[in-house]
Design a protein around this motif. Structure first.
Motif, PDB file in Angstrom:
ATOM      1  N   LYS A  71      11.923  11.315  -0.856  1.00 20.52           N
ATOM      2  CA  LYS A  71      12.374  10.381   0.181  1.00 20.52           C
ATOM      3  C   LYS A  71      12.526   8.966  -0.353  1.00 20.52           C
ATOM      4  O   LYS A  71      13.332   8.198   0.148  1.00 20.52           O
ATOM      5  N   GLY A  72      11.690   8.629  -1.290  1.00 24.65           N
ATOM      6  CA  GLY A  72      11.705   7.261  -1.777  1.00 24.65           C
ATOM      7  C   GLY A  72      11.138   7.159  -3.171  1.00 24.65           C
ATOM      8  O   GLY A  72      10.322   7.994  -3.588  1.00 24.65           O
ATOM      9  N   MET A  73      11.591   6.144  -3.886  1.00 20.05           N
ATOM     10  CA  MET A  73      11.091   5.856  -5.228  1.00 20.05           C
ATOM     11  C   MET A  73      11.090   4.345  -5.345  1.00 20.05           C
ATOM     12  O   MET A  73      12.145   3.711  -5.358  1.00 20.05           O
ATOM     13  N   ARG A  74       9.893   3.773  -5.354  1.00 25.11           N
ATOM     14  CA  ARG A  74       9.836   2.316  -5.410  1.00 25.11           C
ATOM     15  C   ARG A  74       8.929   1.862  -6.542  1.00 25.11           C
ATOM     16  O   ARG A  74       7.989   2.578  -6.943  1.00 25.11           O
ATOM     17  N   VAL A  92       6.522   0.267 -16.256  1.00 23.41           N
ATOM     18  CA  VAL A  92       6.901   0.282 -14.844  1.00 23.41           C
ATOM     19  C   VAL A  92       6.069   1.330 -14.101  1.00 23.41           C
ATOM     20  O   VAL A  92       6.067   2.504 -14.468  1.00 23.41           O
ATOM     21  N   SER A  93       5.365   0.871 -13.078  1.00 23.11           N
ATOM     22  CA  SER A  93       4.593   1.763 -12.206  1.00 23.11           C
ATOM     23  C   SER A  93       5.461   2.099 -11.004  1.00 23.11           C
ATOM     24  O   SER A  93       5.889   1.200 -10.275  1.00 23.11           O
ATOM     25  N   TRP A  94       5.726   3.374 -10.839  1.00 23.73           N
ATOM     26  CA  TRP A  94       6.541   3.875  -9.731  1.00 23.73           C
ATOM     27  C   TRP A  94       5.659   4.554  -8.694  1.00 23.73           C
ATOM     28  O   TRP A  94       4.619   5.112  -9.031  1.00 23.73           O
ATOM     29  N   SER A  95       6.117   4.546  -7.464  1.00 33.30           N
ATOM     30  CA  SER A  95       5.470   5.270  -6.376  1.00 33.30           C
ATOM     31  C   SER A  95       6.552   6.110  -5.697  1.00 33.30           C
ATOM     32  O   SER A  95       7.504   5.563  -5.130  1.00 33.30           O
ATOM     33  N   ALA A  96       6.419   7.425  -5.800  1.00 38.73           N
ATOM     34  CA  ALA A  96       7.406   8.349  -5.235  1.00 38.73           C
ATOM     35  C   ALA A  96       6.849   8.971  -3.964  1.00 38.73           C
ATOM     36  O   ALA A  96       5.676   9.343  -3.905  1.00 38.73           O
TER      37      ALA A  96
END
Length: 143
Positions: A71-74, A92-96
Protein backbone atom coordinates in the motif's frame (compact mmCIF):
# COMPACT_ATOMS: atom_id res chain seq x y z
CA UNK A 1 25.63 17.31 -2.05
CA UNK A 2 23.22 16.69 0.82
CA UNK A 3 20.39 18.76 -0.69
CA UNK A 4 20.76 17.07 -4.08
CA UNK A 5 20.64 13.60 -2.49
CA UNK A 6 17.62 14.44 -0.37
CA UNK A 7 15.81 15.76 -3.46
CA UNK A 8 16.73 12.57 -5.32
CA UNK A 9 15.11 10.41 -2.64
CA UNK A 10 12.07 12.68 -2.35
CA UNK A 11 11.55 12.00 -6.07
CA UNK A 12 12.26 8.28 -5.53
CA UNK A 13 9.61 8.06 -2.80
CA UNK A 14 7.11 10.01 -4.91
CA UNK A 15 7.66 7.83 -7.99
CA UNK A 16 7.26 4.71 -5.82
CA UNK A 17 3.94 6.06 -4.52
CA UNK A 18 2.66 6.76 -8.03
CA UNK A 19 3.81 3.33 -9.21
CA UNK A 20 1.93 1.60 -6.38
CA UNK A 21 -1.16 3.52 -7.52
CA UNK A 22 -0.61 2.14 -11.04
CA UNK A 23 0.46 5.54 -12.39
CA UNK A 24 4.11 4.90 -13.09
CA UNK A 25 6.21 6.73 -15.63
CA UNK A 26 9.21 4.48 -16.21
CA UNK A 27 11.16 7.31 -17.87
CA UNK A 28 10.84 9.28 -14.63
CA UNK A 29 11.85 6.25 -12.58
CA UNK A 30 14.85 5.64 -14.85
CA UNK A 31 15.91 9.28 -14.38
CA UNK A 32 16.86 8.41 -10.80
CA UNK A 33 19.65 6.10 -11.96
CA UNK A 34 23.04 6.62 -13.59
CA UNK A 35 23.75 5.15 -17.02
CA UNK A 36 25.20 2.00 -15.37
CA UNK A 37 24.72 0.52 -11.92
CA UNK A 38 25.68 -2.29 -9.56
CA UNK A 39 23.41 -4.06 -7.08
CA UNK A 40 24.30 -6.43 -4.26
CA UNK A 41 22.14 -8.56 -1.98
CA UNK A 42 22.34 -12.04 -0.47
CA UNK A 43 21.18 -13.28 -3.91
CA UNK A 44 24.46 -12.06 -5.43
CA UNK A 45 25.91 -9.12 -7.30
CA UNK A 46 24.63 -7.86 -10.63
CA UNK A 47 25.38 -5.02 -12.94
CA UNK A 48 23.09 -3.34 -15.40
CA UNK A 49 22.46 -0.47 -17.74
CA UNK A 50 19.84 2.23 -17.52
CA UNK A 51 17.98 1.13 -20.65
CA UNK A 52 14.64 -0.30 -21.80
CA UNK A 53 15.34 -3.56 -19.96
CA UNK A 54 15.71 -1.66 -16.67
CA UNK A 55 12.39 0.09 -17.28
CA UNK A 56 10.73 -3.25 -18.02
CA UNK A 57 12.17 -4.88 -14.88
CA UNK A 58 11.15 -1.89 -12.76
CA UNK A 59 7.58 -1.99 -14.15
CA UNK A 60 7.39 -5.72 -13.35
CA UNK A 61 8.73 -5.03 -9.86
CA UNK A 62 6.07 -2.40 -9.15
CA UNK A 63 3.38 -4.77 -10.49
CA UNK A 64 4.68 -7.45 -8.10
CA UNK A 65 4.58 -5.03 -5.16
CA UNK A 66 0.95 -4.18 -5.99
CA UNK A 67 0.10 -7.90 -6.34
CA UNK A 68 1.42 -8.72 -2.86
CA UNK A 69 -0.59 -5.88 -1.31
CA UNK A 70 1.99 -3.12 -0.94
CA UNK A 71 0.00 0.00 0.00
CA UNK A 72 2.80 2.37 0.77
CA UNK A 73 6.55 2.80 0.79
CA UNK A 74 7.89 5.80 2.63
CA UNK A 75 11.29 6.97 3.73
CA UNK A 76 11.59 7.30 7.48
CA UNK A 77 15.23 8.43 7.62
CA UNK A 78 18.23 9.20 5.40
CA UNK A 79 21.81 9.30 6.67
CA UNK A 80 24.67 10.20 4.35
CA UNK A 81 28.24 8.94 4.45
CA UNK A 82 30.31 11.20 2.17
CA UNK A 83 33.04 9.57 0.10
CA UNK A 84 34.33 12.59 -1.80
CA UNK A 85 32.87 15.78 -3.32
CA UNK A 86 30.93 13.77 -5.95
CA UNK A 87 30.01 10.53 -4.17
CA UNK A 88 28.32 9.30 -1.04
CA UNK A 89 26.48 6.36 0.46
CA UNK A 90 22.87 7.21 1.31
CA UNK A 91 21.65 4.91 4.09
CA UNK A 92 17.90 4.98 3.54
CA UNK A 93 15.44 3.58 6.09
CA UNK A 94 12.18 2.59 4.42
CA UNK A 95 8.84 1.73 5.98
CA UNK A 96 6.59 -0.46 3.82
CA UNK A 97 2.88 -1.02 4.48
CA UNK A 98 1.13 -4.14 3.21
CA UNK A 99 -2.65 -4.56 3.08
CA UNK A 100 -3.89 -7.81 4.58
CA UNK A 101 -7.37 -9.27 4.09
CA UNK A 102 -7.21 -11.51 7.16
CA UNK A 103 -5.57 -9.12 9.64
CA UNK A 104 -4.40 -5.55 10.23
CA UNK A 105 -1.99 -3.96 7.78
CA UNK A 106 1.59 -5.12 8.21
CA UNK A 107 4.42 -2.58 8.41
CA UNK A 108 7.96 -3.68 7.66
CA UNK A 109 10.96 -1.43 8.21
CA UNK A 110 14.18 -2.08 6.30
CA UNK A 111 17.32 -0.31 5.09
CA UNK A 112 18.91 0.00 1.67
CA UNK A 113 22.33 1.55 1.14
CA UNK A 114 22.55 3.50 -2.11
CA UNK A 115 25.71 4.57 -3.89
CA UNK A 116 25.06 8.08 -5.19
CA UNK A 117 27.00 10.27 -7.60
CA UNK A 118 26.40 13.99 -8.09
CA UNK A 119 27.62 15.47 -11.36
CA UNK A 120 26.45 18.71 -12.97
CA UNK A 121 24.07 19.37 -10.09
CA UNK A 122 22.11 16.11 -10.43
CA UNK A 123 22.40 13.24 -7.97
CA UNK A 124 21.81 9.75 -9.37
CA UNK A 125 21.92 6.25 -7.94
CA UNK A 126 24.70 4.13 -9.39
CA UNK A 127 24.38 1.21 -7.01
CA UNK A 128 22.74 -0.25 -3.96
CA UNK A 129 23.22 -2.89 -1.29
CA UNK A 130 20.15 -4.47 0.26
CA UNK A 131 19.20 -7.29 2.57
CA UNK A 132 17.20 -10.42 1.75
CA UNK A 133 13.85 -8.93 0.77
CA UNK A 134 12.23 -12.29 0.02
CA UNK A 135 13.17 -13.72 3.43
CA UNK A 136 11.84 -10.59 5.17
CA UNK A 137 8.51 -10.81 3.28
CA UNK A 138 8.21 -14.52 4.13
CA UNK A 139 9.05 -13.87 7.80
CA UNK A 140 6.13 -11.41 7.98
CA UNK A 141 3.74 -13.66 6.04
CA UNK A 142 3.46 -11.35 3.04
CA UNK A 143 4.50 -14.03 0.56
Amino acid sequence: MENAVRKLFERYESFFKHSLEGNSDMDEVASLYASDFIAASPAGVMTGKNDEQLKQVMAQGYAHYRAIGTKGMRISHIRLSPIDEHHCVAHVSWSATYARTDQNDTIIDFDVHYLVQKLDGDAKVFGWVSGDEQALLKQHGII
